[in-house]
Design a protein around this motif. Structure first.
Motif, PDB file in Angstrom:
ATOM      1  N   GLN A 130       0.814  -1.220   0.000  1.00  0.00           N
ATOM      2  CA  GLN A 130       0.000   0.000   0.000  1.00  0.00           C
ATOM      3  C   GLN A 130       0.847   1.270   0.000  1.00  0.00           C
ATOM      4  OE1 GLN A 130      -2.968  -0.065   3.165  1.00  0.00           O
ATOM      5  NE2 GLN A 130      -3.097  -2.287   2.990  1.00  0.00           N
ATOM      6  N   TRP A 131       2.042   1.220   0.589  1.00  0.00           N
ATOM      7  CA  TRP A 131       2.793   2.476   0.735  1.00  0.00           C
ATOM      8  C   TRP A 131       4.074   2.566  -0.101  1.00  0.00           C
ATOM      9  CZ3 TRP A 131       7.773   2.406   2.706  1.00  0.00           C
ATOM     10  CH2 TRP A 131       8.138   1.299   3.470  1.00  0.00           C
ATOM     11  N   ASP A 132       4.563   1.427  -0.618  1.00  0.00           N
ATOM     12  CA  ASP A 132       5.797   1.462  -1.404  1.00  0.00           C
ATOM     13  C   ASP A 132       5.449   1.421  -2.890  1.00  0.00           C
ATOM     14  OD1 ASP A 132       8.218   1.045  -2.684  1.00  0.00           O
ATOM     15  OD2 ASP A 132       8.946  -0.426  -1.230  1.00  0.00           O
ATOM     16  N   GLN A 133       5.635   2.567  -3.544  1.00  0.00           N
ATOM     17  CA  GLN A 133       5.210   2.697  -4.948  1.00  0.00           C
ATOM     18  C   GLN A 133       6.039   1.845  -5.913  1.00  0.00           C
ATOM     19  OE1 GLN A 133       6.152   6.636  -6.562  1.00  0.00           O
ATOM     20  NE2 GLN A 133       7.643   6.925  -4.916  1.00  0.00           N
ATOM     21  N   TYR A 134       7.163   1.303  -5.446  1.00  0.00           N
ATOM     22  CA  TYR A 134       8.020   0.531  -6.348  1.00  0.00           C
ATOM     23  C   TYR A 134       7.725  -0.965  -6.312  1.00  0.00           C
ATOM     24  CZ  TYR A 134      10.380   4.946  -6.610  1.00  0.00           C
ATOM     25  OH  TYR A 134      10.635   6.272  -6.808  1.00  0.00           O
ATOM     26  N   VAL A 135       6.781  -1.378  -5.482  1.00  0.00           N
ATOM     27  CA  VAL A 135       6.426  -2.798  -5.417  1.00  0.00           C
ATOM     28  C   VAL A 135       5.513  -3.156  -6.590  1.00  0.00           C
ATOM     29  CG1 VAL A 135       5.135  -4.547  -4.139  1.00  0.00           C
ATOM     30  CG2 VAL A 135       6.637  -2.989  -2.908  1.00  0.00           C
ATOM     31  N   LYS A 136       5.949  -4.113  -7.410  1.00  0.00           N
ATOM     32  CA  LYS A 136       5.082  -4.629  -8.477  1.00  0.00           C
ATOM     33  C   LYS A 136       4.365  -5.870  -7.950  1.00  0.00           C
ATOM     34  CE  LYS A 136       3.787  -5.204 -12.907  1.00  0.00           C
ATOM     35  NZ  LYS A 136       4.096  -6.416 -13.584  1.00  0.00           N
ATOM     36  N   GLU A 137       5.121  -6.743  -7.274  1.00  0.00           N
ATOM     37  CA  GLU A 137       4.552  -7.969  -6.702  1.00  0.00           C
ATOM     38  C   GLU A 137       5.347  -8.310  -5.448  1.00  0.00           C
ATOM     39  OE1 GLU A 137       3.492 -12.421  -8.379  1.00  0.00           O
ATOM     40  OE2 GLU A 137       4.299 -10.955  -9.772  1.00  0.00           O
ATOM     41  N   LEU A 138       4.648  -8.787  -4.424  1.00  0.00           N
ATOM     42  CA  LEU A 138       5.325  -9.090  -3.159  1.00  0.00           C
ATOM     43  C   LEU A 138       4.485 -10.081  -2.369  1.00  0.00           C
ATOM     44  CD1 LEU A 138       7.637  -8.333  -1.126  1.00  0.00           C
ATOM     45  CD2 LEU A 138       6.184  -6.473  -0.341  1.00  0.00           C
ATOM     46  N   TYR A 139       5.091 -11.219  -2.043  1.00  0.00           N
ATOM     47  CA  TYR A 139       4.364 -12.196  -1.251  1.00  0.00           C
ATOM     48  C   TYR A 139       5.334 -13.153  -0.575  1.00  0.00           C
ATOM     49  CZ  TYR A 139       5.097 -15.121  -5.417  1.00  0.00           C
ATOM     50  OH  TYR A 139       5.663 -15.795  -6.463  1.00  0.00           O
ATOM     51  N   GLU A 140       4.810 -13.869   0.427  1.00  0.00           N
ATOM     52  CA  GLU A 140       5.612 -14.863   1.142  1.00  0.00           C
ATOM     53  C   GLU A 140       4.969 -16.230   0.932  1.00  0.00           C
ATOM     54  OE1 GLU A 140       7.698 -14.383   5.302  1.00  0.00           O
ATOM     55  OE2 GLU A 140       5.607 -14.950   5.602  1.00  0.00           O
ATOM     56  N   LYS A 141       5.809 -17.228   0.647  1.00  0.00           N
ATOM     57  CA  LYS A 141       5.318 -18.596   0.464  1.00  0.00           C
ATOM     58  C   LYS A 141       6.243 -19.536   1.205  1.00  0.00           C
ATOM     59  CE  LYS A 141       2.609 -19.237  -3.702  1.00  0.00           C
ATOM     60  NZ  LYS A 141       2.626 -19.419  -5.129  1.00  0.00           N
ATOM     61  N   THR A 142       5.726 -20.694   1.563  1.00  0.00           N
ATOM     62  CA  THR A 142       6.563 -21.689   2.234  1.00  0.00           C
ATOM     63  C   THR A 142       6.922 -22.791   1.244  1.00  0.00           C
ATOM     64  OG1 THR A 142       5.500 -21.197   4.342  1.00  0.00           O
ATOM     65  CG2 THR A 142       6.719 -23.252   4.206  1.00  0.00           C
ATOM     66  N   TYR A 143       8.203 -22.997   1.047  1.00  0.00           N
ATOM     67  CA  TYR A 143       8.705 -24.077   0.197  1.00  0.00           C
ATOM     68  C   TYR A 143       9.597 -24.967   1.057  1.00  0.00           C
ATOM     69  CZ  TYR A 143       7.367 -21.030  -3.704  1.00  0.00           C
ATOM     70  OH  TYR A 143       6.684 -20.227  -4.576  1.00  0.00           O
ATOM     71  N   ASP A 144       9.322 -26.251   1.065  1.00  0.00           N
ATOM     72  CA  ASP A 144      10.123 -27.207   1.851  1.00  0.00           C
ATOM     73  C   ASP A 144      10.293 -26.739   3.305  1.00  0.00           C
ATOM     74  OD1 ASP A 144      10.433 -28.703  -0.478  1.00  0.00           O
ATOM     75  OD2 ASP A 144      12.196 -27.558  -1.075  1.00  0.00           O
ATOM     76  N   GLY A 145       9.213 -26.221   3.875  1.00  0.00           N
ATOM     77  CA  GLY A 145       9.246 -25.819   5.275  1.00  0.00           C
ATOM     78  C   GLY A 145       9.942 -24.499   5.545  1.00  0.00           C
ATOM     79  N   GLU A 146      10.392 -23.817   4.493  1.00  0.00           N
ATOM     80  CA  GLU A 146      11.088 -22.543   4.696  1.00  0.00           C
ATOM     81  C   GLU A 146      10.286 -21.398   4.083  1.00  0.00           C
ATOM     82  OE1 GLU A 146      15.664 -21.275   4.970  1.00  0.00           O
ATOM     83  OE2 GLU A 146      15.159 -22.413   3.186  1.00  0.00           O
ATOM     84  N   LYS A 147      10.134 -20.318   4.859  1.00  0.00           N
ATOM     85  CA  LYS A 147       9.391 -19.153   4.344  1.00  0.00           C
ATOM     86  C   LYS A 147      10.281 -18.361   3.393  1.00  0.00           C
ATOM     87  CE  LYS A 147       6.086 -18.232   8.014  1.00  0.00           C
ATOM     88  NZ  LYS A 147       5.741 -17.318   9.108  1.00  0.00           N
ATOM     89  N   ILE A 148       9.781 -18.180   2.180  1.00  0.00           N
ATOM     90  CA  ILE A 148      10.531 -17.485   1.127  1.00  0.00           C
ATOM     91  C   ILE A 148       9.712 -16.267   0.696  1.00  0.00           C
ATOM     92  CG2 ILE A 148      11.497 -17.687  -1.199  1.00  0.00           C
ATOM     93  CD1 ILE A 148      12.830 -19.639   0.709  1.00  0.00           C
ATOM     94  N   ILE A 149      10.399 -15.153   0.457  1.00  0.00           N
ATOM     95  CA  ILE A 149       9.714 -13.947  -0.025  1.00  0.00           C
ATOM     96  C   ILE A 149      10.068 -13.723  -1.486  1.00  0.00           C
ATOM     97  CG2 ILE A 149       9.544 -11.431   0.211  1.00  0.00           C
ATOM     98  CD1 ILE A 149      10.127 -11.927   3.242  1.00  0.00           C
ATOM     99  N   TYR A 150       9.024 -13.430  -2.282  1.00  0.00           N
ATOM    100  CA  TYR A 150       9.219 -13.041  -3.680  1.00  0.00           C
ATOM    101  C   TYR A 150       8.854 -11.561  -3.794  1.00  0.00           C
ATOM    102  CZ  TYR A 150       8.738 -12.322  -8.616  1.00  0.00           C
ATOM    103  OH  TYR A 150       8.903 -11.804  -9.875  1.00  0.00           O
ATOM    104  N   TRP A 151       9.741 -10.788  -4.430  1.00  0.00           N
ATOM    105  CA  TRP A 151       9.535  -9.338  -4.515  1.00  0.00           C
ATOM    106  C   TRP A 151       9.961  -8.858  -5.898  1.00  0.00           C
ATOM    107  CZ3 TRP A 151      13.650  -5.637  -2.157  1.00  0.00           C
ATOM    108  CH2 TRP A 151      13.232  -4.307  -2.201  1.00  0.00           C
ATOM    109  N   GLU A 152       9.013  -8.281  -6.638  1.00  0.00           N
ATOM    110  CA  GLU A 152       9.356  -7.667  -7.927  1.00  0.00           C
ATOM    111  C   GLU A 152       9.303  -6.154  -7.766  1.00  0.00           C
ATOM    112  OE1 GLU A 152       7.928  -7.168 -12.567  1.00  0.00           O
ATOM    113  OE2 GLU A 152       7.252  -8.952 -11.485  1.00  0.00           O
TER     114      GLU A 152
END
Length: 174
Positions: free
Chosen positions: A40-62
């Motif tokens: 909501q506040w960072d104008q440079y975020v295109k995509e941002l989310y957190e997912k769990t892969y193999d028990g580890e939390k991973i963040i994807y940020w475009e």
């Protein structure tokens, strides 16, 4: 507010020292860790989310880059801890890029494979916070010097201002 120095590789490391008035450190850390709110506040975020892969939390940020440059994306892990240093409470956030086969590169977006960030937030002794950040990434491709200069002179201070505003809005939501 920010100091940059080129590595032998020609890449930049950023060291940022700043203050966020009227933003207590725990609030700063909460705002910084809240990915949904950041959209909501960072104008440079295109995509941002957190997912769990193999028990580890991973963040994807475009991240949106200015035309005609390609956007960059990051796949990373991070953690936040509250540490006690001689009675001083310091919130520490560490982030580092990781390679995750389930997050393949997208066409037209350059993957930042080397990214590292350390953030420390503590009270300024009043109602605000002192912030220290070390940041390094290898954005890949040719980054024009005007963009590097813009980041140092305008981008970083503007980010801190946006973060300050976000802290004020965040505390109103609670």
């Amino acid at each position: 507010l920010s100091i940059l120095f080129p590595q032998q590789s020609g890449l930049y490391e950023y060291k940022i020292f700043g203050g966020l008035a009227d933003c207590p450190p725990k609030l700063c850390a909460d705002v910084y860790m809240d990915l949904e709110f950041r959209k909501q506040w960072d104008q440079y975020v295109k995509e941002l989310y957190e997912k769990t892969y193999d028990g580890e939390k991973i963040i994807y940020w475009e991240v949106k880059y200015p035309f005609p440059l390609s956007n960059r994306d990051y796949v990373y892990i991070r953690e936040c801890q509250e540490v006690d240093v001689d009675g001083r409470k310091i919130w520490v956030v560490l982030a580092q890029s990781v390679s995750v086969p389930q997050c393949p590169e997208k066409p037209g977006v350059i993957r930042v494979k080397s990214y590292k960030q350390s953030l420390a937030i503590e009270s300024d002794g009043k109602t605000g916070s002192k912030v220290y950040m070390y940041y390094f990434d290898n954005p890949g491709g040719m980054i024009p010097s005007w963009l590097v200069n813009w980041a140092a002179k305008s981008g970083v201070p503007a980010f801190l201002k946006d973060m300050q505003k976000a802290c004020c809005n965040y505390s109103k939501r609670a």
